[in-house]
Enzyme design. Sequence first.
Site, PDB file in Angstrom:
ATOM      1  N   THR A   1      22.376  -1.576  38.491  1.00 11.37           N
ATOM      2  CA  THR A   1      21.852  -0.206  38.452  1.00 11.37           C
ATOM      3  C   THR A   1      22.396   0.585  37.269  1.00 11.37           C
ATOM      4  OG1 THR A   1      21.940   1.928  39.603  1.00 11.37           O
ATOM      5  CG2 THR A   1      23.737   0.422  40.044  1.00 11.37           C
TER       6      THR A   1
ATOM      7  N   TYR B   1      28.312   3.826  45.260  1.00 11.57           N
ATOM      8  CA  TYR B   1      27.151   2.948  45.050  1.00 11.57           C
ATOM      9  C   TYR B   1      27.260   2.247  43.700  1.00 11.57           C
ATOM     10  CZ  TYR B   1      22.498   1.452  43.772  1.00 11.57           C
ATOM     11  OH  TYR B   1      21.430   0.697  43.318  1.00 11.57           O
TER      12      TYR B   1
END
Length: 329
Positions: free
Chosen positions: A117, A141
């Site tokens: 990501t 995250y």
Amino acid sequence: MSTILVTGGAGYIGSHVARQLGERGEDIVTLDNLSTGFRSAVLHGDLVVGDTGDADLVSRLLHERGIDTIMHFAAHIVVPESVADPLKYYRNNTVNTRNMLECAVNAGVKNFIFSSTAAVYGIPEGGVASEDTPTQPINPYGLSKLMSEWMLRDVAAVTPLNYVALRYFNVAGADPGGRIGQATPEATHLIKVACEHIVGKRDQVSIFGTDFDTPDGTGIRDYIHVEDLAAAHLRALDYLRAGGTSSILNCGYGQGFSVRQVLETVAGIAGQPMNIDEGPRRAGDPPKLVARAERIRSTLDWQPQHADLAGIVASALAWERKLQSSPMT
Ligand code: UDP
């Protein structure tokens, strides 16, 4: 024939990649615990309902199905939730990736394609990140994914396993055939939220911050069509099968759009006005996050086919309308 294990193949991005793999005639098996995925999103191959943390199950699958490649999508993806419950993220995203890697190495899996990501960059200087930009995630995250990248790097250095880690920017849009799309309840992503408003699932859309140091004061992101992103995974597979070396690649178009530009596009495509609320900034949101996107094109010979915000929005909206009339199961 070699078989590909797709973890999270019943989820949004995994199901689009699995569909493209199936259409190309690849032999695939999906592993998904259906915590956020949908059985009906698996359009090709078998679905095994189970967990990426289940070493016995994963090892058995790798051996019995003759897996040569793992595409690992299964993960939790909600940034604010990762802040509230970091251990949930470190378990599912980091610890379970460690398990997948250990099973992969033991079974002699050759190729590993990993969903990473842009959140690994945190707040890059100038809002633009190349693969060489320092990684400084600002939430669990991003860190849960970065730690997985580190494991991949270290494992690939001492085993025959090669990997491609794809750092996704803002993924949106849906299958042009209308069969699959993003269906997770309580979605938080801008284009999805805006489309839900258009079909009447939400009363309004909030702009999270209008005082950023950007031309119109709202956040800027690099939105990529899920079809192009899925195609990048197939190119990564071909690359690794042809002997390509392990690589980390940004997945974006290198083009930024503000929240206001996105909402204007949604209203224009829908042909209806929107009820927009201008709210405060959301914690942890960088003002601008756009990819330097040259490396993926040169490494994988990947050519985006859908690099057009209006097209992305039109496909997301068509899917949202479909979902409204026939919810996924
Ligand atoms: N955003 C917004 N309202 C929403 C959802 C998102 O203003 O309901 C903004 C968010 O602050 C960011 C951009 O839209 O600037 C993209 O956010 P999203 O959650 O889609 O993806 P992220 O970049 O956080 O991964």
